[in-house]
Scaffold this motif. Structure first.
Motif, PDB file in Angstrom:
ATOM      1  N   ALA A  99       0.825  -1.214   0.000  1.00 55.35           N
ATOM      2  CA  ALA A  99       0.000   0.000   0.000  1.00 55.35           C
ATOM      3  C   ALA A  99       0.857   1.262   0.000  1.00 55.35           C
ATOM      4  CB  ALA A  99      -0.924  -0.010   1.217  1.00 55.35           C
ATOM      5  N   THR A 100       1.962   1.234   0.704  1.00 54.54           N
ATOM      6  CA  THR A 100       2.802   2.421   0.839  1.00 54.54           C
ATOM      7  C   THR A 100       3.749   2.607  -0.340  1.00 54.54           C
ATOM      8  OG1 THR A 100       2.746   2.176   3.244  1.00 54.54           O
ATOM      9  CG2 THR A 100       4.472   3.599   2.325  1.00 54.54           C
ATOM     10  N   TYR A 101       4.375   1.514  -0.790  1.00 57.92           N
ATOM     11  CA  TYR A 101       5.435   1.638  -1.793  1.00 57.92           C
ATOM     12  C   TYR A 101       5.059   1.104  -3.175  1.00 57.92           C
ATOM     13  CZ  TYR A 101       8.121   2.375   2.477  1.00 57.92           C
ATOM     14  OH  TYR A 101       8.576   2.855   3.683  1.00 57.92           O
ATOM     15  N   GLY A 102       4.049   0.248  -3.228  1.00 59.03           N
ATOM     16  CA  GLY A 102       3.654  -0.327  -4.511  1.00 59.03           C
ATOM     17  C   GLY A 102       4.419  -1.604  -4.813  1.00 59.03           C
ATOM     18  N   ALA A 103       3.944  -2.334  -5.825  1.00 64.08           N
ATOM     19  CA  ALA A 103       4.557  -3.619  -6.185  1.00 64.08           C
ATOM     20  C   ALA A 103       5.966  -3.439  -6.731  1.00 64.08           C
ATOM     21  CB  ALA A 103       3.677  -4.342  -7.207  1.00 64.08           C
ATOM     22  N   VAL A 104       6.179  -2.378  -7.516  1.00 64.55           N
ATOM     23  CA  VAL A 104       7.505  -2.123  -8.087  1.00 64.55           C
ATOM     24  C   VAL A 104       8.244  -1.176  -7.157  1.00 64.55           C
ATOM     25  CG1 VAL A 104       8.786  -1.330 -10.101  1.00 64.55           C
ATOM     26  CG2 VAL A 104       6.571  -2.452 -10.396  1.00 64.55           C
ATOM     27  N   SER A 105       8.931  -1.756  -6.194  1.00 59.58           N
ATOM     28  CA  SER A 105       9.670  -0.964  -5.206  1.00 59.58           C
ATOM     29  C   SER A 105      10.717  -1.848  -4.562  1.00 59.58           C
ATOM     30  CB  SER A 105       8.728  -0.410  -4.130  1.00 59.58           C
ATOM     31  OG  SER A 105       8.165  -1.467  -3.373  1.00 59.58           O
ATOM     32  N   GLU A 106      11.743  -1.228  -4.052  1.00 60.51           N
ATOM     33  CA  GLU A 106      12.788  -1.992  -3.382  1.00 60.51           C
ATOM     34  C   GLU A 106      12.266  -2.629  -2.106  1.00 60.51           C
ATOM     35  OE1 GLU A 106      16.326   0.319  -2.848  1.00 60.51           O
ATOM     36  OE2 GLU A 106      16.719   0.469  -5.010  1.00 60.51           O
ATOM     37  N   GLU A 107      11.341  -1.930  -1.422  1.00 57.07           N
ATOM     38  CA  GLU A 107      10.781  -2.464  -0.184  1.00 57.07           C
ATOM     39  C   GLU A 107      10.009  -3.768  -0.449  1.00 57.07           C
ATOM     40  OE1 GLU A 107      11.685   1.778   0.300  1.00 57.07           O
ATOM     41  OE2 GLU A 107      10.557   0.641  -1.213  1.00 57.07           O
ATOM     42  N   THR A 108       9.183  -3.740  -1.508  1.00 58.44           N
ATOM     43  CA  THR A 108       8.379  -4.930  -1.817  1.00 58.44           C
ATOM     44  C   THR A 108       9.248  -6.080  -2.310  1.00 58.44           C
ATOM     45  OG1 THR A 108       6.370  -3.672  -2.310  1.00 58.44           O
ATOM     46  CG2 THR A 108       6.589  -5.834  -3.351  1.00 58.44           C
ATOM     47  N   VAL A 109      10.187  -5.795  -3.186  1.00 56.97           N
ATOM     48  CA  VAL A 109      10.990  -6.876  -3.757  1.00 56.97           C
ATOM     49  C   VAL A 109      11.884  -7.513  -2.694  1.00 56.97           C
ATOM     50  CG1 VAL A 109      13.072  -5.646  -4.548  1.00 56.97           C
ATOM     51  CG2 VAL A 109      12.133  -7.492  -5.930  1.00 56.97           C
ATOM     52  N   LEU A 110      12.300  -6.741  -1.706  1.00 57.99           N
ATOM     53  CA  LEU A 110      13.090  -7.321  -0.622  1.00 57.99           C
ATOM     54  C   LEU A 110      12.242  -8.273   0.199  1.00 57.99           C
ATOM     55  CD1 LEU A 110      15.646  -7.579   1.051  1.00 57.99           C
ATOM     56  CD2 LEU A 110      14.974  -5.501   2.294  1.00 57.99           C
ATOM     57  N   GLU A 111      11.020  -7.875   0.494  1.00 62.09           N
ATOM     58  CA  GLU A 111      10.135  -8.771   1.245  1.00 62.09           C
ATOM     59  C   GLU A 111       9.810 -10.027   0.436  1.00 62.09           C
ATOM     60  OE1 GLU A 111       6.762  -7.172   3.244  1.00 62.09           O
ATOM     61  OE2 GLU A 111       7.804  -5.369   3.937  1.00 62.09           O
ATOM     62  N   MET A 112       9.722  -9.876  -0.872  1.00 65.06           N
ATOM     63  CA  MET A 112       9.506 -11.048  -1.734  1.00 65.06           C
ATOM     64  C   MET A 112      10.668 -12.028  -1.614  1.00 65.06           C
ATOM     65  SD  MET A 112       8.044  -9.134  -5.155  1.00 65.06           S
ATOM     66  CE  MET A 112       8.341 -10.558  -6.212  1.00 65.06           C
ATOM     67  N   ALA A 113      11.887 -11.507  -1.658  1.00 66.67           N
ATOM     68  CA  ALA A 113      13.063 -12.368  -1.566  1.00 66.67           C
ATOM     69  C   ALA A 113      13.134 -13.057  -0.201  1.00 66.67           C
ATOM     70  CB  ALA A 113      14.333 -11.554  -1.818  1.00 66.67           C
ATOM     71  N   LEU A 114      12.881 -12.298   0.857  1.00 68.09           N
ATOM     72  CA  LEU A 114      12.893 -12.879   2.198  1.00 68.09           C
ATOM     73  C   LEU A 114      11.788 -13.921   2.355  1.00 68.09           C
ATOM     74  CD1 LEU A 114      13.565  -9.608   4.237  1.00 68.09           C
ATOM     75  CD2 LEU A 114      15.146 -11.530   3.957  1.00 68.09           C
ATOM     76  N   GLY A 115      10.646 -13.634   1.724  1.00 66.30           N
ATOM     77  CA  GLY A 115       9.540 -14.592   1.783  1.00 66.30           C
ATOM     78  C   GLY A 115       9.886 -15.891   1.072  1.00 66.30           C
ATOM     79  N   ALA A 116      10.535 -15.798  -0.084  1.00 65.21           N
ATOM     80  CA  ALA A 116      10.939 -17.006  -0.818  1.00 65.21           C
ATOM     81  C   ALA A 116      11.981 -17.788  -0.027  1.00 65.21           C
ATOM     82  CB  ALA A 116      11.490 -16.616  -2.180  1.00 65.21           C
ATOM     83  N   GLN A 117      12.942 -17.064   0.536  1.00 64.89           N
ATOM     84  CA  GLN A 117      13.988 -17.718   1.333  1.00 64.89           C
ATOM     85  C   GLN A 117      13.371 -18.516   2.479  1.00 64.89           C
ATOM     86  OE1 GLN A 117      16.482 -15.141   3.735  1.00 64.89           O
ATOM     87  NE2 GLN A 117      18.325 -16.296   3.173  1.00 64.89           N
ATOM     88  N   LYS A 118      12.360 -17.946   3.112  1.00 65.18           N
ATOM     89  CA  LYS A 118      11.712 -18.602   4.243  1.00 65.18           C
ATOM     90  C   LYS A 118      10.823 -19.758   3.784  1.00 65.18           C
ATOM     91  CE  LYS A 118       8.665 -17.653   8.184  1.00 65.18           C
ATOM     92  NZ  LYS A 118       7.873 -16.606   8.901  1.00 65.18           N
ATOM     93  N   LYS A 119       9.982 -19.502   2.772  1.00 67.03           N
ATOM     94  CA  LYS A 119       9.030 -20.518   2.316  1.00 67.03           C
ATOM     95  C   LYS A 119       9.743 -21.754   1.773  1.00 67.03           C
ATOM     96  CE  LYS A 119       4.936 -18.576   2.919  1.00 67.03           C
ATOM     97  NZ  LYS A 119       3.838 -19.207   3.668  1.00 67.03           N
ATOM     98  N   PHE A 120      10.801 -21.531   0.994  1.00 69.37           N
ATOM     99  CA  PHE A 120      11.503 -22.646   0.359  1.00 69.37           C
ATOM    100  C   PHE A 120      12.677 -23.157   1.205  1.00 69.37           C
ATOM    101  CE2 PHE A 120       9.542 -20.514  -3.335  1.00 69.37           C
ATOM    102  CZ  PHE A 120       8.861 -21.591  -3.884  1.00 69.37           C
TER     103      PHE A 120
END
Length: 414
Positions: A324-345
């Motif tokens: 909501a704050t930064y949008g899908a195309v943002s460094e904040e979102t993409v970092l959380e995506m990477a951390l989420g993948a690292q955790k999930k997998f």
């Protein structure tokens, strides 16, 4: 030896398909010091084929022709070359049995009568047997010029070049050996690389040639040497390549002819490190590049293609407030995506991408070509924003290249 490459087919001339055969053939010929003096694409007409062969014979020692060997009426290459070589067309029973077996094994039923034509060859030709297709190649000689006629289907042509034509070329010149040494560099452009090794290149022996073979994200250096003393040629070429590798040590990732993806798979596998991906704008291109390499199962755990925001939330646990704050195309979102993948997998490393690949979807603040990439590892994380200004496919390709380079640099630091 000088060579000319001719591709036959109206589909090339009208733009329906792109001629990739010629470039690939030229690369293979370069490995054995055969220089290509001309490439041309021509119509599947007898008079044009005859004219092209005559002209090619006046400037080349080797003429390689692809296309026009199919079973349909528009394929007239056999008839044209029968006239050119004054050699009648005959039916080869061994080829015929092979063509029939392909139809039987594939479950396509009885072979159509038109496919009988694919067993027709010139009486005076050396048959280049095609184990992976129906149309055989042919090898002929006329007035000290060699000719190879090959099917235009890329995987069939490549098989015949590697397994039939190249052995003939090597066999024909036993006196001189050809040797290649390779370096793969990443993270440095071709011109900067050339500047760094200019003095070394200038001091190369005359029988060693250095070729720069750039592609997105890397530059391949190929040292090609020729000579009659095999031991001397190999030792000196390897020595010169080692001098260049030492000069470029921070950029060299391999000293053999491999891809960057192969290097990553090998090194991660050897180190028992694992990788996962979370991709938005690249749509699985990174995971596809990695899993295309044999042995990737030793280091690649899995990947998620999360185009919609809902997928980023549900699959990767990206915080709603971040989107909501930064949008899908943002460094904040993409970092959380990477951390989420690292955790999930449960992987050691993870790559994530999000961006505006184009051609639409851009804004003043987030234009087409803006891409955010994040890489996380056991001891750190890195996020970068890139601004590519190409079409969609090139933007995606550049993102894959940038992400793999970021991964490599992080891995080497830890």
């Amino acid at each position: 030896m000088k060579a000319e490459i001719i591709t036959i087919g109206d589909e090339i001339l009208n733009g329906q398909i792109v001629d990739t055969n010629s470039a690939w053939i030229a690369q293979q010929l370069g490995l054995v010091q055969v220089s290509v003096v001309q490439m041309s694409s021509i119509s599947d007409r007898e008079d044009i084929i005859l004219g092209a062969l005559k002209q090619a014979s006046e400037r080349a020692d080797l003429v390689i022709v692809t296309g026009g060997l199919g079973p349909t009426k528009d394929d007239v290459t056999r008839q044209a070359i029968s006239v050119y070589f004054e050699s009648p067309i005959v039916r080869n029973l061994e080829v015929l049995r092979h063509v029939e077996s392909i139809f039987q094994q594939s479950g396509l039923g009885a072979m159509p009568s038109m496919n009988l034509n694919q067993a027709d060859v010139l009486r005076d030709a050396k048959i280049l047997f095609n184990d992976v297709g129906t149309a055989p190649g042919m090898w002929l000689e006329k007035k000290s010029v060699y000719y190879a006629f090959l099917p235009g289907v890329p995987f069939e042509m490549k098989y015949l070049i590697k397994n039939r034509v190249m052995p003939l070329l090597i066999e024909g010149d036993k006196k001189e050996i050809i040797y290649n040494a390779h370096l793969i560099t990443v993270g440095i452009g071709e011109s900067h690389l050339a500047e760094k090794i200019a003095d070394l290149e200038d001091s190369l022996p005359s029988y060693i040639k250095l070729a720069y073979l750039p592609r997105l994200g890397l530059v391949r250096l190929r040292f090609t040497a020729s000579g009659v003393d095999e031991t001397k040629v190999k030792e000196e070429t390897d020595r010169q390549a080692s001098l260049v590798a030492e000069r470029l040590s921070e950029y060299v990732v391999a000293t053999e002819d491999v891809t960057f993806e192969e290097v990553i798979v090998r090194v991660f596998s050897k180190s028992k490190c694992t990788l996962s991906t979370a991709e938005s704008c690249t749509g699985g291109a990174i995971s596809a590049a990695i899993t295309a390499i044999p042995g990737a199962s030793n280091m690649f755990v899995g990947g998620a293609v999360v185009y919609a925001n809902r997928a980023k939330l549900d699959i990767l646990d990206v915080a709603p407030s971040t989107l909501a704050t930064y949008g899908a195309v943002s460094e904040e979102t993409v970092l959380e995506m990477a951390l989420g993948a690292q955790k999930k997998f449960e992987s050691d490393y993870a790559i994530a991408t999000s961006g505006v690949a184009g051609p639409g979807g851009g804004t003043d603040k987030k234009p087409v070509g803006m891409v955010c990439v994040a890489v996380v590892g056991p001891l750190g994380k890195e996020v970068k924003t890139f601004y590519f200004k190409n079409d969609r496919s090139i933007n995606i390709e550049r993102t894959v290249s940038a992400a793999l380079l970021m991964l490599w640099k992080m891995f080497k630091k830890q």
